[in-house]
Design a protein around this motif. Structure first.
Motif, PDB file in Angstrom:
ATOM      1  N   LEU A   1       8.454  50.640 -22.000  1.00 53.92           N
ATOM      2  CA  LEU A   1       9.562  50.455 -22.936  1.00 53.92           C
ATOM      3  C   LEU A   1      10.341  49.209 -22.560  1.00 53.92           C
ATOM      4  O   LEU A   1      10.546  48.930 -21.376  1.00 53.92           O
ATOM      5  N   ALA A   2      10.801  48.485 -23.560  1.00 52.66           N
ATOM      6  CA  ALA A   2      11.657  47.328 -23.305  1.00 52.66           C
ATOM      7  C   ALA A   2      13.036  47.830 -22.899  1.00 52.66           C
ATOM      8  O   ALA A   2      13.433  48.941 -23.213  1.00 52.66           O
ATOM      9  N   ARG A   3      13.753  46.988 -22.184  1.00 53.32           N
ATOM     10  CA  ARG A   3      15.107  47.352 -21.794  1.00 53.32           C
ATOM     11  C   ARG A   3      15.981  46.127 -21.964  1.00 53.32           C
ATOM     12  O   ARG A   3      15.510  44.990 -21.917  1.00 53.32           O
ATOM     13  N   GLY A   4      17.233  46.351 -22.169  1.00 50.43           N
ATOM     14  CA  GLY A   4      18.116  45.210 -22.352  1.00 50.43           C
ATOM     15  C   GLY A   4      19.495  45.642 -22.779  1.00 50.43           C
ATOM     16  O   GLY A   4      19.871  46.803 -22.693  1.00 50.43           O
ATOM     17  N   VAL A   5      20.247  44.679 -23.273  1.00 46.08           N
ATOM     18  CA  VAL A   5      21.629  44.901 -23.668  1.00 46.08           C
ATOM     19  C   VAL A   5      21.638  45.654 -25.000  1.00 46.08           C
ATOM     20  O   VAL A   5      20.996  45.232 -25.957  1.00 46.08           O
ATOM     21  N   PRO A   6      22.343  46.787 -25.081  1.00 45.91           N
ATOM     22  CA  PRO A   6      22.404  47.538 -26.336  1.00 45.91           C
ATOM     23  C   PRO A   6      23.063  46.723 -27.440  1.00 45.91           C
ATOM     24  O   PRO A   6      24.001  45.966 -27.186  1.00 45.91           O
ATOM     25  N   ALA A   7      22.570  46.885 -28.664  1.00 40.83           N
ATOM     26  CA  ALA A   7      23.154  46.186 -29.809  1.00 40.83           C
ATOM     27  C   ALA A   7      24.616  46.591 -29.971  1.00 40.83           C
ATOM     28  O   ALA A   7      24.967  47.769 -29.837  1.00 40.83           O
ATOM     29  N   GLY A   8      25.455  45.628 -30.244  1.00 41.90           N
ATOM     30  CA  GLY A   8      26.869  45.898 -30.473  1.00 41.90           C
ATOM     31  C   GLY A   8      27.717  45.976 -29.218  1.00 41.90           C
ATOM     32  O   GLY A   8      28.912  46.241 -29.286  1.00 41.90           O
ATOM     33  N   SER A   9      27.099  45.759 -28.055  1.00 40.03           N
ATOM     34  CA  SER A   9      27.881  45.858 -26.820  1.00 40.03           C
ATOM     35  C   SER A   9      28.369  44.484 -26.386  1.00 40.03           C
ATOM     36  O   SER A   9      27.845  43.456 -26.810  1.00 40.03           O
ATOM     37  N   GLU A  10      29.379  44.478 -25.545  1.00 43.64           N
ATOM     38  CA  GLU A  10      29.927  43.244 -25.001  1.00 43.64           C
ATOM     39  C   GLU A  10      29.447  43.104 -23.561  1.00 43.64           C
ATOM     40  O   GLU A  10      29.486  44.059 -22.787  1.00 43.64           O
ATOM     41  N   LEU A  11      29.000  41.900 -23.205  1.00 43.82           N
ATOM     42  CA  LEU A  11      28.395  41.683 -21.895  1.00 43.82           C
ATOM     43  C   LEU A  11      29.288  42.100 -20.734  1.00 43.82           C
ATOM     44  O   LEU A  11      28.801  42.615 -19.732  1.00 43.82           O
ATOM     45  N   GLU A  12      30.587  41.892 -20.864  1.00 49.37           N
ATOM     46  CA  GLU A  12      31.466  42.212 -19.737  1.00 49.37           C
ATOM     47  C   GLU A  12      31.474  43.704 -19.404  1.00 49.37           C
ATOM     48  O   GLU A  12      31.849  44.093 -18.311  1.00 49.37           O
ATOM     49  N   TYR A  13      31.055  44.534 -20.358  1.00 47.94           N
ATOM     50  CA  TYR A  13      31.061  45.977 -20.122  1.00 47.94           C
ATOM     51  C   TYR A  13      29.677  46.543 -19.810  1.00 47.94           C
ATOM     52  O   TYR A  13      29.531  47.735 -19.565  1.00 47.94           O
ATOM     53  N   VAL A  14      28.652  45.690 -19.842  1.00 49.32           N
ATOM     54  CA  VAL A  14      27.292  46.132 -19.568  1.00 49.32           C
ATOM     55  C   VAL A  14      27.037  46.021 -18.065  1.00 49.32           C
ATOM     56  O   VAL A  14      27.446  45.049 -17.434  1.00 49.32           O
ATOM     57  N   ASP A  15      26.350  47.026 -17.497  1.00 53.13           N
ATOM     58  CA  ASP A  15      26.098  46.986 -16.053  1.00 53.13           C
ATOM     59  C   ASP A  15      25.184  45.817 -15.701  1.00 53.13           C
ATOM     60  O   ASP A  15      24.393  45.344 -16.515  1.00 53.13           O
ATOM     61  N   LEU A  16      25.311  45.350 -14.473  1.00 52.34           N
ATOM     62  CA  LEU A  16      24.609  44.144 -14.026  1.00 52.34           C
ATOM     63  C   LEU A  16      23.089  44.297 -14.041  1.00 52.34           C
ATOM     64  O   LEU A  16      22.367  43.343 -14.331  1.00 52.34           O
ATOM     65  N   GLY A  17      22.610  45.466 -13.717  1.00 51.08           N
ATOM     66  CA  GLY A  17      21.163  45.691 -13.728  1.00 51.08           C
ATOM     67  C   GLY A  17      20.579  45.514 -15.121  1.00 51.08           C
ATOM     68  O   GLY A  17      19.508  44.929 -15.294  1.00 51.08           O
ATOM     69  N   THR A  18      21.278  46.013 -16.136  1.00 58.24           N
ATOM     70  CA  THR A  18      20.821  45.871 -17.516  1.00 58.24           C
ATOM     71  C   THR A  18      20.812  44.406 -17.935  1.00 58.24           C
ATOM     72  O   THR A  18      19.860  43.929 -18.567  1.00 58.24           O
ATOM     73  N   ILE A  19      21.860  43.667 -17.560  1.00 49.57           N
ATOM     74  CA  ILE A  19      21.917  42.238 -17.889  1.00 49.57           C
ATOM     75  C   ILE A  19      20.776  41.494 -17.203  1.00 49.57           C
ATOM     76  O   ILE A  19      20.107  40.656 -17.817  1.00 49.57           O
ATOM     77  N   ALA A  20      20.536  41.808 -15.944  1.00 50.46           N
ATOM     78  CA  ALA A  20      19.466  41.145 -15.209  1.00 50.46           C
ATOM     79  C   ALA A  20      18.110  41.392 -15.861  1.00 50.46           C
ATOM     80  O   ALA A  20      17.313  40.466 -16.054  1.00 50.46           O
ATOM     81  N   HIS A  21      17.832  42.652 -16.227  1.00 47.90           N
ATOM     82  CA  HIS A  21      16.558  42.968 -16.875  1.00 47.90           C
ATOM     83  C   HIS A  21      16.453  42.302 -18.241  1.00 47.90           C
ATOM     84  O   HIS A  21      15.378  41.858 -18.648  1.00 47.90           O
ATOM     85  N   ALA A  22      17.568  42.228 -18.967  1.00 47.49           N
ATOM     86  CA  ALA A  22      17.566  41.578 -20.279  1.00 47.49           C
ATOM     87  C   ALA A  22      17.215  40.101 -20.136  1.00 47.49           C
ATOM     88  O   ALA A  22      16.488  39.541 -20.965  1.00 47.49           O
ATOM     89  N   LEU A  23      17.712  39.467 -19.090  1.00 45.27           N
ATOM     90  CA  LEU A  23      17.398  38.057 -18.863  1.00 45.27           C
ATOM     91  C   LEU A  23      15.928  37.865 -18.503  1.00 45.27           C
ATOM     92  O   LEU A  23      15.250  36.974 -19.008  1.00 45.27           O
ATOM     93  N   VAL A  24      15.432  38.700 -17.613  1.00 43.12           N
ATOM     94  CA  VAL A  24      14.046  38.578 -17.165  1.00 43.12           C
ATOM     95  C   VAL A  24      13.079  38.883 -18.309  1.00 43.12           C
ATOM     96  O   VAL A  24      12.060  38.205 -18.478  1.00 43.12           O
ATOM     97  N   ASP A  25      13.385  39.904 -19.114  1.00 43.96           N
ATOM     98  CA  ASP A  25      12.493  40.344 -20.197  1.00 43.96           C
ATOM     99  C   ASP A  25      12.792  39.673 -21.529  1.00 43.96           C
ATOM    100  O   ASP A  25      12.363  40.144 -22.574  1.00 43.96           O
ATOM    101  N   ARG A  26      13.519  38.570 -21.521  1.00 46.12           N
ATOM    102  CA  ARG A  26      13.903  37.919 -22.770  1.00 46.12           C
ATOM    103  C   ARG A  26      12.671  37.439 -23.518  1.00 46.12           C
ATOM    104  O   ARG A  26      11.636  37.144 -22.934  1.00 46.12           O
ATOM    105  N   ARG A  27      12.782  37.350 -24.851  1.00 43.51           N
ATOM    106  CA  ARG A  27      11.664  36.895 -25.695  1.00 43.51           C
ATOM    107  C   ARG A  27      11.881  35.462 -26.113  1.00 43.51           C
ATOM    108  O   ARG A  27      12.962  35.019 -26.331  1.00 43.51           O
TER     109      ARG A  27
END
Length: 196
Positions: free
Chosen positions: A170-196
């Protein structure tokens, strides 16, 4: 005395549910006995019937009242895809999206060496047998993104790598409609690595 013992037994039984402590269990017990005895009888009957009638599907291991569940019997589903999930609740969540039309395999848990849960405890042997039946082209690893879920996905991918089947996660990343400052760091890191 018998009533107090029966009440305490009910509280202890309710306390066995996940996330229910002594206070919540007591509130539920008192509410059912004081305000809604009819609901208590319905609950007791439903629990008795579920324990008696619900079993595991012989193919995917989810809950069913039959030998093979409705999903596995459905000829309109894609029998070349198999989505591996930890629990029937995870399967239900994916089904509610309406986007996946393949089959499932429910592990009924995840690897957790600290809790004494190893590969034999979560049905990996049965999963391997299911994959070896030869009709699958893709196995989707949909375990949770926890340390245990990631370890489980890794062990499954290593186990199935030699089968010649496409393995996806499954893909993982920043949930739609969320603000980066409130997203946990692990999710941001995975979103960056798994970017399209």
């Amino acid at each position: 005395m018998a009533q107090v013992h029966a009440l305490q037994t009910l509280v202890e039984a309710l306390k066995g549910l996940p996330g229910v402590g002594i206070k919540s269990a007591s509130r539920m017990a008192y509410h059912l006995l004081q305000h809604d005895r009819e609901a208590a009888i319905l609950l007791a009957g439903a629990l008795t019937q579920a324990v008696r009638d619900v079993r595991h599907c012989s193919l995917c291991h989810t809950f069913t009242e039959h030998d093979v569940c409705e999903t596995c019997c459905d000829a309109t589903r894609d029998h070349t895809q198999l989505c591996v999930v930890e629990t029937p609740a995870d399967q239900s969540a994916i089904e509610r999206t309406g986007t996946y039309k393949g089959l499932y395999f429910v592990l009924m848990g995840k690897l957790s060496p600290l809790d004494g849960i190893g590969p034999k405890d979560i049905g990996l042997i049965k999963l391997k047998q299911r994959v070896q039946q030869g009709t699958l082209r893709e196995v989707i690893l949909a375990t949770n993104f926890t340390a245990e879920g990631e370890a489980t996905a890794h062990v499954i991918s290593e186990m199935l790598r030699a089968q010649g089947i496409r393995l996806t996660r499954l893909a993982r990343g920043v949930p739609a409609g969320s603000e980066l400052e409130y997203v946990d760091l692990g999710t941001i890191a995975h979103a960056l690595v798994d970017r399209r």
